[in-house]
Design an enzyme around this catalytic site. Structure first.
Site, short mmCIF file in Angstrom:
data_model
loop_
_atom_site.label_atom_id
_atom_site.label_comp_id
_atom_site.label_asym_id
_atom_site.label_seq_id
_atom_site.Cartn_x
_atom_site.Cartn_y
_atom_site.Cartn_z
CB CYS A 111 -8.82 -11.38 9.80
SG CYS A 111 -7.50 -10.20 10.05
CG HIS A 247 -11.82 -9.26 8.15
ND1 HIS A 247 -11.78 -8.74 9.43
CD2 HIS A 247 -10.58 -9.07 7.62
CE1 HIS A 247 -10.57 -8.28 9.66
NE2 HIS A 247 -9.82 -8.46 8.58
CG ASN A 277 -8.13 -5.48 9.87
OD1 ASN A 277 -8.61 -6.26 10.69
ND2 ASN A 277 -7.39 -5.89 8.86
N1 ACO Z 1 -0.07 7.36 3.87
C1 ACO Z 1 0.42 7.87 2.73
N2 ACO Z 1 1.04 7.12 1.80
C2 ACO Z 1 1.17 5.82 2.06
C3 ACO Z 1 0.69 5.21 3.23
C4 ACO Z 1 0.05 6.05 4.17
N3 ACO Z 1 -0.47 5.58 5.32
N4 ACO Z 1 0.95 3.88 3.20
C5 ACO Z 1 1.58 3.64 2.04
N5 ACO Z 1 1.73 4.81 1.34
C6 ACO Z 1 2.33 5.02 0.03
C7 ACO Z 1 3.29 3.92 -0.34
O1 ACO Z 1 4.57 4.19 0.18
C8 ACO Z 1 3.24 3.97 -1.84
O2 ACO Z 1 4.08 5.05 -2.26
P1 ACO Z 1 5.00 4.90 -3.57
O3 ACO Z 1 4.03 4.70 -4.71
O4 ACO Z 1 5.75 6.18 -3.61
O5 ACO Z 1 5.84 3.68 -3.33
C9 ACO Z 1 1.80 4.39 -2.16
O6 ACO Z 1 1.29 4.96 -0.96
C10 ACO Z 1 0.92 3.25 -2.62
O7 ACO Z 1 1.06 2.16 -1.69
P2 ACO Z 1 0.32 0.78 -1.91
O8 ACO Z 1 0.74 -0.16 -0.85
O9 ACO Z 1 0.51 0.38 -3.35
O10 ACO Z 1 -1.20 1.22 -1.70
P3 ACO Z 1 -2.50 0.37 -1.94
O11 ACO Z 1 -3.40 1.07 -2.87
O12 ACO Z 1 -2.21 -1.09 -2.23
O13 ACO Z 1 -3.21 0.41 -0.50
C11 ACO Z 1 -3.52 -0.98 1.45
C12 ACO Z 1 -2.55 -0.14 0.62
C13 ACO Z 1 -4.61 -0.05 1.98
C14 ACO Z 1 -2.75 -1.59 2.60
C15 ACO Z 1 -4.17 -2.08 0.59
O14 ACO Z 1 -3.18 -2.75 -0.16
C16 ACO Z 1 -4.94 -3.10 1.41
O15 ACO Z 1 -5.94 -2.79 2.02
N6 ACO Z 1 -4.52 -4.38 1.40
C17 ACO Z 1 -5.21 -5.43 2.10
C18 ACO Z 1 -4.95 -5.39 3.57
C19 ACO Z 1 -5.85 -6.40 4.29
O16 ACO Z 1 -6.94 -6.66 3.83
N7 ACO Z 1 -5.45 -6.96 5.40
C20 ACO Z 1 -6.36 -7.93 6.00
C21 ACO Z 1 -5.76 -8.94 6.72
S1 ACO Z 1 -5.11 -8.35 8.21
C22 ACO Z 1 -4.86 -9.72 9.24
O17 ACO Z 1 -5.16 -10.84 8.96
C23 ACO Z 1 -4.17 -9.43 10.57
#
Ligand code: ACO
Length: 320
Positions: A111, A247, A277
């Site tokens: 990214c 980003h 993204n």
């Molecule tokens: N729909 C419904 N529920 C979901 C989904 C979904 N799509 N995905 C995960 N869940 C559930 C999980 O299973 C978890 O359930 P549990 O509590 O029963 O275990 C719950 O939702 C919470 O999951 P978390 O992973 O803790 O959710 P979080 O609030 O952290 O959000 C996210 C996840 C959106 C991925 C966030 O962590 C994020 O944006 N991280 C950064 C990602 C990023 O910036 N990437 C950039 C680089 S990419 C690159 O370089 C290629």
């Protein structure tokens, strides 16, 4: 002399996939995706490829800059989703646009790729090696995604963004680039394993793997710091910056960066609502969007900032 962006272009696939569409293939909902990430829909390639999107974005940037392809001396395509191991994407762009005098190569920094491409061009310009460059961030993230993994498949999209860069008196003021290879475990996508006459076994799952929370924490910690460092090196204060083009990974990350920098969200344009993204393509597509919408004019101070797998991150301060 310094690197100045004199034209932008972008291209996205025709097919829109909404959160509602995704809720039919994995257990998720529009409510979960939009509240956790800000994303409402994304473009997904059907006929399009990383190369075809890169070519279209590149042509549009040249048109916007008003220069002929023969003037381009170097083409860099930042991508982590090329269509070929070789030839590189940039050589295919070179052929398609007729930039016959350009040296062409790809760059891999996930990214942060577009920022690292701009930094490379800046070094070429400072060194007096090249004066005109075409830099492109192009991705088809959809082919790296495990479409049964709801924790990643809802976040990414496909597209390409490009910029024509020229050696001029004003433009890039300062930049900072960072890498930390110890972070490879939280965000990766494995390439083909060694499969040859000596080794037939392979259990590789060649899909994107991400641990969302550590990546989230890494982004909100490092991005404000790297922006402050680049702005400080440029002899400016964050208040002097008109726009922060970040980003587009997650709206909550952008809101957190704005808060930590004590800057209003109005200074942080976004397009992740419609694009998701798009890795290396997200910064140049957003830059093209705001350029075409007349949101930037000569003299505006802009920060570009990226972060992603590697880990890699960086910020560039420029005058438009
Ligand atoms: N729909 C419904 N529920 C979901 C989904 C979904 N799509 N995905 C995960 N869940 C559930 C999980 O299973 C978890 O359930 P549990 O509590 O029963 O275990 C719950 O939702 C919470 O999951 P978390 O992973 O803790 O959710 P979080 O609030 O952290 O959000 C996210 C996840 C959106 C991925 C966030 O962590 C994020 O944006 N991280 C950064 C990602 C990023 O910036 N990437 C950039 C680089 S990419 C690159 O370089 C290629």
């Amino acid at each position: 002399m310094t690197a100045r962006i004199i034209g932008t272009g972008s291209a996205v696939p025709e097919q829109i996939v909404t959160n509602e569409d995704l809720s039919k293939i994995v257990e998720t909902s529009d409510e979960w995706i939009s509240s956790r990430s800000g994303i409402k829909e994304r473009r997904v390639a059907k006929e399009e490829t990383t190369t075809s999107l890169a070519i279209l974005a590149g042509k549009r940037a040249l048109e916007n800059a008003g220069i002929a392809s023969e003037e381009i001396e170097v083409i860099i395509v930042a991508t982590c989703t090329p269509d070929y191991f070789f030839p590189n994407t940039a050589c295919q762009v070179q052929e398609a646009i007729g930039a016959k005098h350009a040296v062409a190569f790809d760059l891999s920094a996930a990214c942060s790729g577009f920022l690292f491409a701009l930094s490379t061009v800046q070094a070429y310009i400072k060194g007096g090696i090249y004066q005109k460059a075409l830099i492109i961030g192009a991705e088809t993230m959809s082919k790296m995604i495990d479409w049964s993994d709801r924790s990643t498949c809802v976040l990414f999209g496909d597209g390409a963004g490009a910029a024509v860069v020229s050696a001029e008196e004003t433009g890039v003021l300062e930049l900072v680039q960072k890498s930390d290879g110890t972070g490879k475990g939280v965000l990766s996508c494995k390439a083909r394993e060694t499969r040859n006459l000596l080794n037939h076994e392979s259990e590789t799952k060649e899909y994107l793997y991400m641990e969302g929370q550590p990546v989230f924490k890494f982004a909100v910690k490092t991005v404000p710091k790297v922006i402050e460092k680049a702005v400080d090196k440029a002899g400016l204060k964050v208040e002097d910056i008109d726009l922060f083009v970040l980003h587009q990974a997650n709206l909550r990350i952008i809101e957190s960066v704005a808060k930590r920098l004590h800057q209003p969200m109005e200074k942080f344009p976004t397009n992740l609502e419609e694009c998701g993204n798009i890795s290396a393509a997200s910064v140049p597509i957003l830059l093209d969007n705001i350029n075409k919408h007349g949101m930037i004019c000569e003299g505006k101070k802009i920060v570009l900032a990226g972060f992603g797998a590697g880990l890699t991150w960086g910020a560039t301060v420029l005058t438009w």
